[in-house]
Design an enzyme around this catalytic site. Sequence first.
Site, PDB file in Angstrom:
ATOM      1  N   GLY A 140      29.141  70.334  77.095  1.00 15.21           N
ATOM      2  CA  GLY A 140      30.433  69.802  77.485  1.00 15.21           C
ATOM      3  C   GLY A 140      31.518  70.859  77.401  1.00 15.21           C
ATOM      4  O   GLY A 140      31.370  71.885  76.735  1.00 15.21           O
ATOM      5  N   CYS A 141      32.628  70.615  78.078  1.00 12.66           N
ATOM      6  CA  CYS A 141      33.700  71.614  78.145  1.00 12.66           C
ATOM      7  C   CYS A 141      34.394  71.798  76.795  1.00 12.66           C
ATOM      8  O   CYS A 141      34.533  72.922  76.296  1.00 12.66           O
ATOM      9  CB  CYS A 141      34.696  71.256  79.233  1.00 12.66           C
ATOM     10  SG  CYS A 141      35.359  69.580  79.150  1.00 12.66           S
TER      11      CYS A 141
END
Length: 331
Positions: A140-141
Amino acid sequence: MQSTTNKISVGIIGGAGYTAGELIRILINHPMVKISFINSSSNAGKQVSEVHDDLFGECNLTFSSKPILDVNVVFLCQGHGKAKKVLEENEFSDSTKIIDLGNDFRLHADADFDGKSFVYGLPELQRDKIKKSNYIANPGCFATCIQLALLPLAKAGIIKNEIHVNAITGSTGAGQNPSATSHFSWRNNNVSVYKAFTHQHLGEITESLVSLQSSMNYDINFIPVRGNFTKGIFGSIYTECDLSVEEATELYNNFYAEHPFVSISEKGIHLKQVVNSNKCILHLEKHRNKLLITSIIDNLVKGASGQAVQNMNLIFGLEETMGLKLKTVAF
């Protein structure tokens, strides 16, 4: 090692969203890639540049209604929770590599699915495993930004207290489908907290830190913030630490010495240094007994599509930076 004469055939499923648009932008300029299909059930038959108009004049591909099943690698760019359905409905060739940009396979408990074992695709954590894998769960970012700030401390076994994180992200982090909190009139000139202490990326962050430091059982107090800009994440992370700033800087420089996309800045950092690039830049400060790490990435590049291409490069034995030497916006 991929032959220099045979390009990698690539497919993209879920081709209309922000991460897919960024992925296409990178891949059409990658010297070892041929895009075989870009699938979007809602846009089948349309020119890709009709949806991603930044690609007008650069991309003449058309969205397909169905995927091709025997390409070298497929990128899954659909929303979270949809990758399993795609794999159930499409029997890809056994030789096809799968890189999922959603969250279906990131946690250890979800990594095995239908005979496929997904490796968590953070190159700075497990590059060697990625090179040997056929199936990658792209991080995920927020998770990427925060982990890169903390991995050296965990590797040294010196996380000895709870961790505090405040990280602000651009509106593209919410996806392309409009919502009340991504609408321009709400988001512009506005800032808000969401999912305080409960964000879904906490699980993967914790698992990565524990893999390096088994005694890491301290709270990660994460306050995510919606920013009034489109791209990028600026994370501020602090925890108690006995190291001086000079010792911490040496630790971080040594940890990332062989990782081309992470740099340690002696000066304070700002978001435009990384937007549109696959870079992560870190800055360290010591305040009394606390170490402050600021960490910046582009949420759609190093936090999503750029990292996915970085993983592809590793899997196929290419130079890790190939196709990813991207210029930042700078000003």
